[in-house]
Enzyme design. Structure first.
Site, PDB file in Angstrom:
ATOM      1  N   GLN A 154     -48.183  -2.492  29.400  1.00 40.99           N
ATOM      2  CA  GLN A 154     -47.488  -3.646  29.961  1.00 40.99           C
ATOM      3  C   GLN A 154     -46.455  -4.131  28.954  1.00 40.99           C
ATOM      4  OE1 GLN A 154     -48.952  -7.686  29.740  1.00 40.99           O
ATOM      5  NE2 GLN A 154     -46.714  -7.806  29.841  1.00 40.99           N
ATOM      6  N   ASP A 266     -38.246  -8.533  31.861  1.00 47.62           N
ATOM      7  CA  ASP A 266     -38.409  -8.786  30.434  1.00 47.62           C
ATOM      8  C   ASP A 266     -37.116  -8.468  29.688  1.00 47.62           C
ATOM      9  OD1 ASP A 266     -39.404  -9.134  27.884  1.00 47.62           O
ATOM     10  OD2 ASP A 266     -40.631  -7.314  27.903  1.00 47.62           O
ATOM     11  N   GLY A 292     -41.579 -11.689  33.807  1.00 49.45           N
ATOM     12  CA  GLY A 292     -41.018 -11.458  32.496  1.00 49.45           C
ATOM     13  C   GLY A 292     -41.973 -10.837  31.500  1.00 49.45           C
ATOM     14  N   HIS A 293     -41.767 -11.179  30.223  1.00 48.68           N
ATOM     15  CA  HIS A 293     -42.453 -10.542  29.098  1.00 48.68           C
ATOM     16  C   HIS A 293     -43.969 -10.745  29.164  1.00 48.68           C
ATOM     17  CE1 HIS A 293     -42.593  -8.763  25.123  1.00 48.68           C
ATOM     18  NE2 HIS A 293     -43.182  -9.821  24.605  1.00 48.68           N
ATOM     19  N   PHE A 294     -44.394 -11.988  29.338  1.00 55.15           N
ATOM     20  CA  PHE A 294     -45.824 -12.280  29.405  1.00 55.15           C
ATOM     21  C   PHE A 294     -46.270 -12.235  30.871  1.00 55.15           C
ATOM     22  CE2 PHE A 294     -44.928 -14.098  25.184  1.00 55.15           C
ATOM     23  CZ  PHE A 294     -45.933 -13.464  24.470  1.00 55.15           C
TER      24      PHE A 294
END
Length: 318
Positions: A154, A266, A292-294
């Protein structure tokens, strides 16, 4: 005033009874335990849940967070899998030894995690790799390819970012020369604005993002000396060509079952970057999620469901 106090105490008592009731409703093996293990004089914190004899899922967190990022995922897996989520030294609840006594690089941190797994008698596992967790997980895979049952990815590193701007703009000069001037410029990555942006950029619904996440992460970053530790690790990101080359060879040779469930928007590892995994893992299950990223913060239930399906088909002993 007395009636108000009595009412408050009654509400508090009812809340405590409810929490106790919910606790008794959760099977013991599914409860998350918060433990530490002393490794080379460093207290390493980890979350653990699930049956001891079940297949192990190793959750490897990113920057600048901790195993807290998996707080909602762990209960989705713990009925059937033995879940272990460590905090690396300098992160979360693990010790933060001084830089004069501890080398903050990915080789060293991977050795610490490797020793933790040995202490816990883990011989086979499936790593969930996210951000910094990839730099650690790939080292474990290269060192112990026979122990890797499958991989879950991920927003994880392995391929060149190919973007001279965007998220990487301030750190590229630091990677090139490691100078004090460029190290100082890279402090932008440990600021409250950067921490918050990593959570919010690219999400579909910002109202689903708990502000406690970046507040807690930033509070831990703001501890004395932690900024220097993070700058050491951010510099070490640029020195992974050999390890990443070996990791790609591991993937091409071993072809482990792989699930890629990644935040497509992301700025650090966007969908285009993550699709490069398919060059070495053509049979991987790929899911680009609109976040996004998280990604776990907004798409945690979806990722949990994808993981359950994938693990049940590829890893489960039952």
């Amino acid at each position: 005033m007395a009636d108000s106090c009595t009412q408050s105490l009654t509400i508090f008592s009812l809340m405590m009874q409810l929490e106790e009731g919910m606790s008794t409703m959760t099977p013991m093996c599914e409860q998350t335990h918060f433990r530490t293990e002393n490794i080379d004089g460093v207290e390493v914190f980890y979350r653990e849940a699930g049956p001891e004899d079940a297949p192990v899922i190793l959750l490897l967190h990113g920057f600048p967070t901790s195993s807290r990022m998996f707080r909602n995922l762990i209960p989705q897996l713990a009925d059937r899998y033995h879940v272990i989520a460590p905090d690396y030294p300098g992160f979360g609840h693990s010790d933060t030894p001084g830089r004069e006594n501890f080398s903050y690089d990915f080789d060293h941190i991977a050795d610490i995690v490797d020793e933790l797994l040995d202490r816990l008698n883990v011989r086979e596992f499936t790593p969930y790799m996210m951000d910094f967790g990839g730099s650690i997980g790939w080292r474990l895979a290269v060192k112990h390819p026979e122990r890797i049952k499958a991989v879950v990815l991920q927003n994880a590193p392995l391929y060149p970012e190919g973007d001279e701007g965007g998220f990487w703009e301030d750190i590229l000069p630091y990677w090139r020369d490691g100078s004090a001037e460029h190290r100082d410029a890279a402090r932008s990555y440990v600021t409250p604005e950067c921490t918050r942006d990593q959570y919010l950029h690219g999400v579909g619904d910002p109202s689903l993002m708990d502000p406690d996440c970046w507040l807690i992460d930033q509070t831990l970053l703001d501890r004395p000396g932690v900024d220097e530790i993070m700058l050491d690790l951010l510099y070490d990101v640029s020195k992974q060509e050999k390890v990443f080359g070996a990791a790609k060879e591991f993937l091409r040779k071993e072809q482990p079952p792989a699930l890629i469930a990644t935040g497509a928007n992301d700025t650090v590892f966007p969908e285009s970057n993550q699709r490069m995994f398919l060059n070495d893992l053509p049979h991987a299950e790929f899911h680009a999620l609109d976040t996004g990223h998280f990604a776990l913060e907004e798409k945690g239930s979806e990722i949990g469901g994808l993981m359950r399906s994938f693990l049940d088909r590829n890893v489960s002993d039952s």
